[in-house]
Design a protein around this motif. Structure first.
Motif, mmCIF file in Angstrom:
data_model
loop_
_atom_site.group_PDB
_atom_site.id
_atom_site.type_symbol
_atom_site.label_atom_id
_atom_site.label_comp_id
_atom_site.label_asym_id
_atom_site.label_seq_id
_atom_site.Cartn_x
_atom_site.Cartn_y
_atom_site.Cartn_z
ATOM 1 N N ASP A 45 88.303 124.230 49.374
ATOM 2 C CA ASP A 45 87.153 124.175 48.458
ATOM 3 C C ASP A 45 87.573 124.570 47.041
ATOM 4 N N ARG A 90 89.608 121.827 45.366
ATOM 5 C CA ARG A 90 88.786 120.704 44.910
ATOM 6 C C ARG A 90 88.111 121.016 43.577
ATOM 7 N N GLU A 108 94.252 113.382 50.163
ATOM 8 C CA GLU A 108 93.191 113.659 49.193
ATOM 9 C C GLU A 108 93.775 114.064 47.844
ATOM 10 N N ARG A 109 94.828 114.865 47.884
ATOM 11 C CA ARG A 109 95.469 115.294 46.641
ATOM 12 C C ARG A 109 96.089 114.101 45.907
ATOM 13 N N ILE A 123 87.841 112.764 47.859
ATOM 14 C CA ILE A 123 87.595 113.912 48.733
ATOM 15 C C ILE A 123 87.266 113.449 50.152
ATOM 16 N N ASP A 124 87.953 114.044 51.117
ATOM 17 C CA ASP A 124 87.742 113.741 52.537
ATOM 18 C C ASP A 124 87.083 114.961 53.191
ATOM 19 N N ARG A 125 85.780 114.990 53.142
ATOM 20 C CA ARG A 125 85.061 116.135 53.715
ATOM 21 C C ARG A 125 84.985 116.069 55.238
ATOM 22 N N THR A 161 87.917 117.641 57.220
ATOM 23 C CA THR A 161 87.836 119.105 57.153
ATOM 24 C C THR A 161 86.758 119.632 58.089
#
Length: 203
Positions: free
Chosen positions: A43, A46, A163-164, A169-171, A174
C-alpha cells in the motif's frame, strides 16, 4: 469434562508445546504476520512509488519465502525421523483413543466467544482426518499445503513486480494471496495443538 483434556493441558502447562511441532506452528503463524506487513508495504509503495516501501516489500517477500522453506524442511525432517522410529503407528493408535469432544471442550475454555469457533472446528477436522487417513497422511497433506503457500508467495511477488513494471495496480492478487496466507495459522499453528494432544495423551 473427562480426564483426557485435563491431562493434556497439565502436560502443556508443565512442558509447553513439543518441538519440532511448536517451531513448525510458529513458522505458519509468521506466514500470516508477513502477509500483514506485506500489505502495508505494498500500500505504501503504491502511494509513493519512488519511496523505500518498494524495497521493504521485496525484502518481506524474501523473508516470507525463507520462512516457508524452513517450515517445509522441518516437516520433511520430522517425517523421516518418525518413519525411522515407528512413531506414526504410535500416533495412529492414540488418535483412535482420543476423546475429541472432551479435549475440544477443554480447549474451548480459553477462547473468546464467537458463533463460529474456527480454532475448535480446525482441531476437530484435524483429528478426524488423522483417524480416517492416518497421522502421517495428515502431514503429507500438510506438506502439500505448505508447498501451495510457497507457490502463493511466488505468485504474489510476481504480481507485485509486474505492477511495478507496468504501473497498473493489481489489487485482486494481493487480496487473494493475503487471504491464503492469513488462513495458515488456523490450519498449521492449530496442527501443533492437534498433535500435542496425541503426544501428551498418556501423560
Amino acid at each position: 469434562m473427562g480426564a483426557q483434556g485435563d491431562r493434556i493441558f497439565a502436560a502443556v502447562a508443565e512442558r509447553g508445546f513439543p518441538d519440532p511441532w511448536n517451531a513448525f506452528g510458529e513458522h505458519l503463524s509468521w506466514e500470516a504476520a508477513y502477509a500483514v506487513h506485506l500489505k502495508a508495504a505494498i500500500d505504501a509503495a503504491r502511494k509513493e512509488p519512488a519511496g523505500p516501501a518498494v524495497e521493504e516489500a521485496l525484502a518481506l517477500f524474501d523473508r516470507k519465502a525463507a520462512n516457508l522453506e524452513a517450515a517445509s524442511k522441518l516437516l520433511a525432517e520430522v517425517t523421516a525421523e518418525y518413519d525411522a522410529s515407528g512413531m506414526w503407528a504410535v500416533l495412529d493408535e492414540r488418535a483412535t483413543r482420543l476423546d475429541v469432544a472432551d479435549v475440544s471442550e477443554r480447549w474451548a475454555q480459553g477462547l473468546v466467544t464467537h458463533p463460529f469457533p474456527i480454532a475448535l472446528r480446525s482441531l476437530e477436522f484435524n483429528w478426524g482426518y488423522m483417524r480416517e487417513h492416518g497421522v502421517r497422511s495428515f502431514y503429507e497433506m500438510t506438506a502439500r499445503y505448505v508447498a501451495d503457500l510457497t507457490e502463493n508467495t511466488v505468485r504474489w511477488r510476481a504480481a507485485f513486480e509486474a505492477e511495478r513494471e507496468s504501473g497498473v495496480i493489481d489489487r485482486i492478487t494481493t487480496v487473494e494471496a493475503d487471504l491464503a496466507s492469513e488462513e495458515a495459522p488456523m490450519h498449521c499453528d492449530i496442527c501443533k495443538k492437534t498433535i500435542t494432544a496425541l503426544l501428551y495423551l498418556d501423560g
